[in-house]
Design an enzyme around this catalytic site. Structure first.
Site, mmCIF file in Angstrom:
data_model
loop_
_atom_site.group_PDB
_atom_site.id
_atom_site.type_symbol
_atom_site.label_atom_id
_atom_site.label_comp_id
_atom_site.label_asym_id
_atom_site.label_seq_id
_atom_site.Cartn_x
_atom_site.Cartn_y
_atom_site.Cartn_z
ATOM 1 N NE ARG A 231 -4.242 -1.435 -0.040
ATOM 2 C CZ ARG A 231 -4.426 -2.324 -0.660
ATOM 3 N NH1 ARG A 231 -3.326 -2.815 -1.510
ATOM 4 N NH2 ARG A 231 -5.555 -3.316 -0.633
ATOM 5 C CD GLU A 260 -2.847 2.863 -5.484
ATOM 6 O OE1 GLU A 260 -3.776 2.479 -5.620
ATOM 7 O OE2 GLU A 260 -1.656 2.244 -5.175
ATOM 8 C CG HIS A 278 -2.987 -0.830 -6.852
ATOM 9 N ND1 HIS A 278 -3.224 -0.226 -5.879
ATOM 10 C CD2 HIS A 278 -3.095 -2.151 -6.578
ATOM 11 C CE1 HIS A 278 -3.955 -1.163 -4.917
ATOM 12 N NE2 HIS A 278 -3.598 -2.452 -5.336
HETATM 13 C C1 8YV Z 1 -6.498 -4.714 -6.107
HETATM 14 C C2 8YV Z 1 -5.304 -5.320 -3.811
HETATM 15 O O1 8YV Z 1 -6.247 -3.431 -6.326
HETATM 16 O O2 8YV Z 1 -6.103 -7.184 -2.907
HETATM 17 C C3 8YV Z 1 -5.456 -6.232 -2.811
HETATM 18 O O3 8YV Z 1 -5.624 -5.798 -1.426
HETATM 19 O O4 8YV Z 1 -4.410 -4.210 -3.607
HETATM 20 C C4 8YV Z 1 -5.703 -5.447 -5.219
HETATM 21 O O5 8YV Z 1 -5.730 -6.793 -5.493
HETATM 22 C C5 8YV Z 1 -7.595 -4.203 -5.478
HETATM 23 O O6 8YV Z 1 -7.953 -4.438 -4.206
HETATM 24 C C6 8YV Z 1 -9.110 -4.802 -6.418
HETATM 25 O O7 8YV Z 1 -10.170 -4.020 -5.867
#
Ligand code: 8YV
Length: 311
Positions: A231, A260, A278
């Protein structure tokens, strides 16, 4: 149950923000789940599905008086106010395991890229520099490099295994030592000083905010690289830009950012950083698998009041 345009059936599932189009379609087909803004009758909604880092906090919970479960599309759930949810007796799920390989692959690729300059070499060819007779500078072997994994959870361990296969020496820091053969360090600063590449794989949220600060970057040093696929909040981005500009670290590979989709202007111009939008879990196969975990959680909750992958 009868329904018409004036009297749609009472929704039990609602969509909060950030969901991919195919997940939204699945939720509409399977549960006739509207988006929160289109919800005619909030009473009776038991499950809210959220994704892409969109917030599920007190405001969303306030608008859904009968909410009992929040189902997050993603393994990280720093977008969900879990403390507030548990105060209200609302349970939360995420999508672990199914994205471990994809995210670990990307972490390993970024380590290889920062050391071998793959995307920089691509820019070099496209710019015409090679054709003009310029030489791309020598890079650095992955074999023998010390890779420091910050946060040795499922994804951290899977990334470490991949990097070991490349011949890297794995060190790590977690809240406590694990039953693994890799070298443990008691703090992020100690890990960074031992590492050629520091790979951030901790969860996000308040507990890890700016865990990688100026002191950690200085410990990494002028020959060291930072890779972040966790993150953006875990890294002090202002300190990172300053460290790059001062040559206090050698470069960075970043899949995540503090705000982001905004990437600091100063990073966009630099050739010693690799910038990705991302995409750690962003393959068709992995995202579909994540979507199925979401449906399994919603089904299990509606049928028997239980989540399959509670956080
Ligand atoms: C995705 C992520 O960007 O799973 C996570 O924590 O950062 C990624 O898989 C996101 O959550 C998809 O909505």
């Amino acid at each position: 149950m009868t329904s018409d345009a004036q009297h749609p059936p009472q929704a039990r599932v609602v969509q909060l923000g950030g969901l991919m189009p195919f997940v939204r379609e699945w939720l509409e087909e399977r549960y006739a789940a509207p988006v929160l803004a289109d919800l005619a009758q909030p009473a009776g909604v038991e499950v809210a599905v959220v994704g892409g880092g969109a917030p599920a906090g007190a405001a969303e919970m306030d608008s859904l008086p009968d909410l009992r479960a929040i189902v997050n599309f993603g393994v990280g759930y720093d977008n969900v106010d879990v403390a507030e949810a548990s105060r209200r007796g609302i349970v939360v799920s995420n999508t672990p395991d199914v994205l471990t390989d994809a995210v670990a692959d990307l972490a390993a690729f970024l380590v290889v890229d920062v050391l071998r300059g793959i995307t920089a070499a691509d820019r070099f060819v496209r710019s015409g520099a090679w054709a003009r007779g310029e030489k791309f500078p020598l890079t650095r072997d992955v074999r023998g490099a010390v890779v420091g994994v910050l946060g040795l959870g499922r994804i951290g361990a899977a990334a470490a295994e991949r990097l070991e296969a490349f011949g890297a020496e794995v060190h790590y820091h977690s809240r406590s030592p694990k039953d693994v053969a890799w070298t443990y360090h008691a703090s992020p600063v100690e890990l960074a000083s031992a590492s050629d590449v520091l790979v951030v794989l901790t969860p996000g949220g308040a507990g890890t905010e700016h865990l990688v600060d100026a002191a950690v970057l200085d410990a990494l040093g002028p020959e060291g690289y930072l890779v972040n696929v966790a993150r953006g909040s875990v890294v002090d981005e202002v300190a990172l830009v300053a460290a790059l500009e001062d040559g206090r670290i050698a470069g960075a590979g970043l899949d995540v950012f503090a705000d982001e989709p905004h990437v600091p202007e100063a990073l966009l111009a630099r050739d010693d950083v690799v910038l990705l939008p991302h995409v750690g879990s962003a393959t068709t196969q992995t995202r579909e698998a994540m979507g199925r975990v979401v449906l399994d959680n919603v089904d299990a909750f509606l049928e028997r009041g239980e989540l399959v992958t509670p956080v």
